[in-house]
Scaffold this active site. Structure first.
Site, PDB file in Angstrom:
ATOM      1  N   ASP A 175      20.358 -83.524  28.266  1.00 48.82           N
ATOM      2  CA  ASP A 175      20.175 -84.523  27.217  1.00 48.82           C
ATOM      3  C   ASP A 175      19.174 -85.597  27.635  1.00 48.82           C
ATOM      4  OD1 ASP A 175      20.540 -86.233  25.082  1.00 48.82           O
ATOM      5  OD2 ASP A 175      22.425 -87.048  25.835  1.00 48.82           O
TER       6      ASP A 175
ATOM      7  N   ASP B 115      14.424 -86.749  22.052  1.00 50.10           N
ATOM      8  CA  ASP B 115      15.814 -86.526  22.463  1.00 50.10           C
ATOM      9  C   ASP B 115      16.224 -85.061  22.324  1.00 50.10           C
ATOM     10  OD1 ASP B 115      18.494 -86.595  23.005  1.00 50.10           O
ATOM     11  OD2 ASP B 115      19.042 -87.899  21.347  1.00 50.10           O
TER      12      ASP B 115
END
Ligand SMILES: *[C@@H]1O[C@H](CO)[C@@H](O)[C@H](O)[C@H]1NC(C)=O
Length: 414
Positions: free
Chosen positions: A98, A282
């Protein structure tokens, strides 16, 4: 061997390869360690959940009722995970990679109600160093995860990072994703005052270059992804293309400036009379989530797009490639990736949804079409078009997910 690739293969192959990582001889100089796609026994991730996950993560709900309406919803299923070894002897856990967070969060056997399939048992690790510093995440809807920070060795193939701080989970609310054991944060550690795994790889001189690169495969081409720590896989990139770098505007998240968005002849920069738009890159977000003004502008360029309550829907068979302009180059997302599951009346859930933020979050919808290089050392992000066979369109995403719960829910209300 200093370059690691997490490659796209099936889970079974993945496990075999992780176990035998030392034995694999790469033909291209990149050691490939597997990354796979979640196979959940539950519902497929639905777009509403994926969207709300992002709102949760960044604290971007616009209204109290919006937040509460999802209070009992499960956290979404993450599409991609990698297998990572922790401790001595190593225990393999499944983690989401992430770039939108910085902590190394992992479920433990001390947490009977925790999500995950293979939680970490610190009692079995001789390299484990206990800690007492508490940590916690609390979301507005009451969901939470908490525990304490400890240290252990983390191994990816031939690379072992010593003394990696681990945010161990000992308690959490029941609505977390149970297909992964945690999250491997890859933003800048400063966000949480920690040192990320990759920052430690640089500090401990385990990688040649202070960069890591992501490739996300589409469902139609088997779906797996690839992360390379310490290098770039130029084979993923369209022949003849180069990587376009843009400096990070603030080294907290992977914040960048986007010059413009173009769709069906419309230009957002012209519309707003503004040259730069802030965005966060992201890998832990699926959709493109942005400010109301941008999301409304975008849908105004798409014929027959409409807003149903707070959800934007678009024609499943519409037109309008989205171009994202970075440092003067366009990186595209085809229309097929901008319309998601079928909702009814020829309409699909849009990949572009809004939040209360004044910045955009560029998720996998964009990343699946463009190779991305996160240059931690030089604080910049590089983009390049994926080569054609890696970006074949997943079509029609829309129709195959017709039975999906969110669609049904929205259809009823339509
Ligand atoms: C990016 O940052 C580097 C190093 O700080 C600087 O030398 C370079 O000029 C910057 N590039 C742009 C396009 O601003």
């Amino acid at each position: 061997m200093k370059i690691i690739a997490l490659g796209s293969i099936t889970l079974a192959a993945a496990v075999a390869m992780v176990t035998n990582a030392e034995n694999t001889t790469p033909s291209d100089g990149l050691l490939r360690i597997p990354l796979a796609r979640s196979e959940s026994s539950r519902l497929k991730p639905d777009s509403t959940q994926l969207w709300y996950h992002t709102l949760h993560k960044y604290g971007l709900f616009r209204t109290k009722s919006e937040m509460e309406s999802q209070a009992v919803a499960e956290m979404p299923l993450f599409d991609y995970y990698g297998l990572v070894d922790i401790g001595t002897p190593s225990q393999t856990v499944k983690l989401q990679f992430d770039t939108g967070s910085s902590r190394f969060v992992v479920s433990t056997t001390k947490c009977p109600d925790c999500s995950g399939t293979s939680p970490f048992n610190s009692d079995l690790s001789s390299s484990y160093r206990p800690g007492v510093e508490p940590w916690q995440i609390h979301y507005g809807d009451g969901s939470f995860a908490e525990g304490f920070i400890a240290e252990d060795k983390v191994t990816l193939g031939p690379i072992s990072v010593q003394n990696q701080k681990l945010n161990l989970v000992v308690s959490e609310s029941p609505n977390f994703d149970d297909t992964v054991d945690g999250v491997l944060g890859l933003s800048f550690g400063v966000i949480s005052g920690s040192t990320t795994l990759f920052e430690n790889m640089i500090k401990q001189e385990l990688v040649d270059q202070g960069v890591f690169s992501f490739f996300f495969g589409k469902r139609s081409i088997n779906g797996g992804g690839e992360v390379i720590f310490g290098g770039v896989d130029m084979d993923r990139i369209e022949p003849g293309s180069t990587i376009t770098y843009t400096n990070v505007t603030e080294a907290t998240h992977w914040n960048i400036d986007i010059q413009d968005f173009l769709v069906n002849g419309g230009s957002y920069a012209k519309y707003k009379n503004k040259a730069h738009i802030r965005a966060i890159v992201d890998t832990g977000t699926t959709l493109l989530v942005g400010p109301e003004v941008w999301v409304s502008w975008y849908h105004n360029q798409i014929a027959k797009a409409r807003r149903f309550r707070n959800i934007w829907v678009v024609p499943c068979k519409g037109t309008g490639t989205l171009s994202v302009v970075i440092e003067g180059k366009s990186f595209v997302v085809p229309y097929e990736d901008l319309a998601r599951e079928y909702i009814g009346f020829g309409l699909c859930f849009s990949s572009v949804q809004s939040s209360s933020a004044d910045y955009l979050i560029l998720g996998d919808v964009f990343l699946k079409n463009n190779y991305v290089v996160f240059d931690q050392a030089e604080k910049r992000v590089g983009f390049a078009p994926l080569k054609a066979e890696d970006k074949k369109v997943t079509s029609p995403a829309a129709v195959s997910e017709v039975e999906n719960a969110a669609s049904v829910r929205v259809q009823k209300e339509l």
